[in-house]
Design a protein around this motif. Structure first.
Motif, PDB file in Angstrom:
ATOM      1  N   ASN A  60       0.828  -1.208   0.000  1.00  0.00           N
ATOM      2  CA  ASN A  60       0.000   0.000   0.000  1.00  0.00           C
ATOM      3  C   ASN A  60       0.858   1.252   0.000  1.00  0.00           C
ATOM      4  O   ASN A  60       0.512   2.250  -0.617  1.00  0.00           O
ATOM      5  N   ARG A  61       1.970   1.212   0.737  1.00  0.00           N
ATOM      6  CA  ARG A  61       2.858   2.380   0.786  1.00  0.00           C
ATOM      7  C   ARG A  61       3.465   2.645  -0.602  1.00  0.00           C
ATOM      8  O   ARG A  61       3.625   3.785  -1.004  1.00  0.00           O
ATOM      9  N   ARG A  62       3.831   1.587  -1.315  1.00  0.00           N
ATOM     10  CA  ARG A  62       4.425   1.759  -2.642  1.00  0.00           C
ATOM     11  C   ARG A  62       3.408   2.332  -3.620  1.00  0.00           C
ATOM     12  O   ARG A  62       3.747   3.110  -4.500  1.00  0.00           O
ATOM     13  N   ARG A  63       2.168   1.948  -3.493  1.00  0.00           N
ATOM     14  CA  ARG A  63       1.136   2.479  -4.384  1.00  0.00           C
ATOM     15  C   ARG A  63       0.872   3.949  -4.101  1.00  0.00           C
ATOM     16  O   ARG A  63       0.600   4.717  -5.000  1.00  0.00           O
ATOM     17  N   LYS A  64       0.957   4.355  -2.864  1.00  0.00           N
ATOM     18  CA  LYS A  64       0.711   5.753  -2.508  1.00  0.00           C
ATOM     19  C   LYS A  64       1.873   6.639  -2.919  1.00  0.00           C
ATOM     20  O   LYS A  64       1.675   7.779  -3.317  1.00  0.00           O
ATOM     21  N   HIS A  65       3.098   6.167  -2.810  1.00  0.00           N
ATOM     22  CA  HIS A  65       4.287   6.965  -3.109  1.00  0.00           C
ATOM     23  C   HIS A  65       4.928   6.498  -4.405  1.00  0.00           C
ATOM     24  O   HIS A  65       5.976   5.887  -4.431  1.00  0.00           O
ATOM     25  N   LYS A  66       4.260   6.784  -5.515  1.00  0.00           N
ATOM     26  CA  LYS A  66       4.814   6.413  -6.816  1.00  0.00           C
ATOM     27  C   LYS A  66       5.980   7.338  -7.150  1.00  0.00           C
ATOM     28  O   LYS A  66       6.005   8.507  -6.757  1.00  0.00           O
ATOM     29  N   LEU A  67       6.928   6.815  -7.902  1.00  0.00           N
ATOM     30  CA  LEU A  67       8.062   7.614  -8.326  1.00  0.00           C
ATOM     31  C   LEU A  67       7.619   8.628  -9.373  1.00  0.00           C
ATOM     32  O   LEU A  67       6.824   8.327 -10.263  1.00  0.00           O
ATOM     33  N   LYS A  68       8.177   9.837  -9.298  1.00  0.00           N
ATOM     34  CA  LYS A  68       7.858  10.879 -10.272  1.00  0.00           C
ATOM     35  C   LYS A  68       9.026  11.001 -11.244  1.00  0.00           C
ATOM     36  O   LYS A  68      10.180  11.097 -10.838  1.00  0.00           O
TER      37      LYS A  68
END
Length: 146
Positions: free
Chosen positions: A5-13
């Protein structure tokens, strides 16, 4: 699951930070704005004298002379030199060049003549349809002595 869930919320820009590029551009803009007016300053120069060989042509050229008073004179191939006004000069040269397109046309200006008058004579010749206009000059005195 909390890790996913954390990875989905903090996607790389995938964005580029352009702020430093804008800063550099503005500094360069200021530098060019400050230095550009300094590049237009005139410089006093003394033009070199030329010992170039004269141009040889089989045909007699048409010569438009400007004296120091600004009067125009026309010398055609086998005709005597005649004083002429601007309108007549334009008409005669246009007719002469139409008949003889390969004839060279030169402007001979007195050293004391106003440059503007010589320039106006060149403009008249251009308007008359002369493809190339040459300027006449004398070789320097030192070159004659050699």
């Amino acid at each position: 699951m909390s890790l996913a869930n954390r990875r989905r919320k903090h996607k790389l820009k995938a964005e580029i930070n352009v702020v430093p590029y804008i800063d550099v551009m503005l500094v360069l803009l200021i530098i060019f704005m400050v230095t550009a007016p300094l590049m237009n300053l005139g410089v006093d120069i003394e033009l070199p004298q030329s010992a170039a060989k004269s141009i040889h042509n089989d045909k007699e050229p048409a010569v438009v002379s400007v004296d120091q008073g600004g009067k125009l004179y026309l010398t055609l191939a086998n005709a005597p030199r005649e004083e002429i006004d601007a309108a007549t000069l334009q008409k005669k040269i246009a007719a002469f060049v139409r008949q003889n397109p390969q004839i060279p046309v030169y402007v001979a200006g007195d050293t004391a003549a106003d440059y503007g008058t010589i320039y106006e004579a060149m403009v008249l010749l251009q308007q008359a349809g002369v493809p190339k206009v040459g300027l006449m000059s004398k070789p320097p005195e030192a070159a004659k002595a050699r």
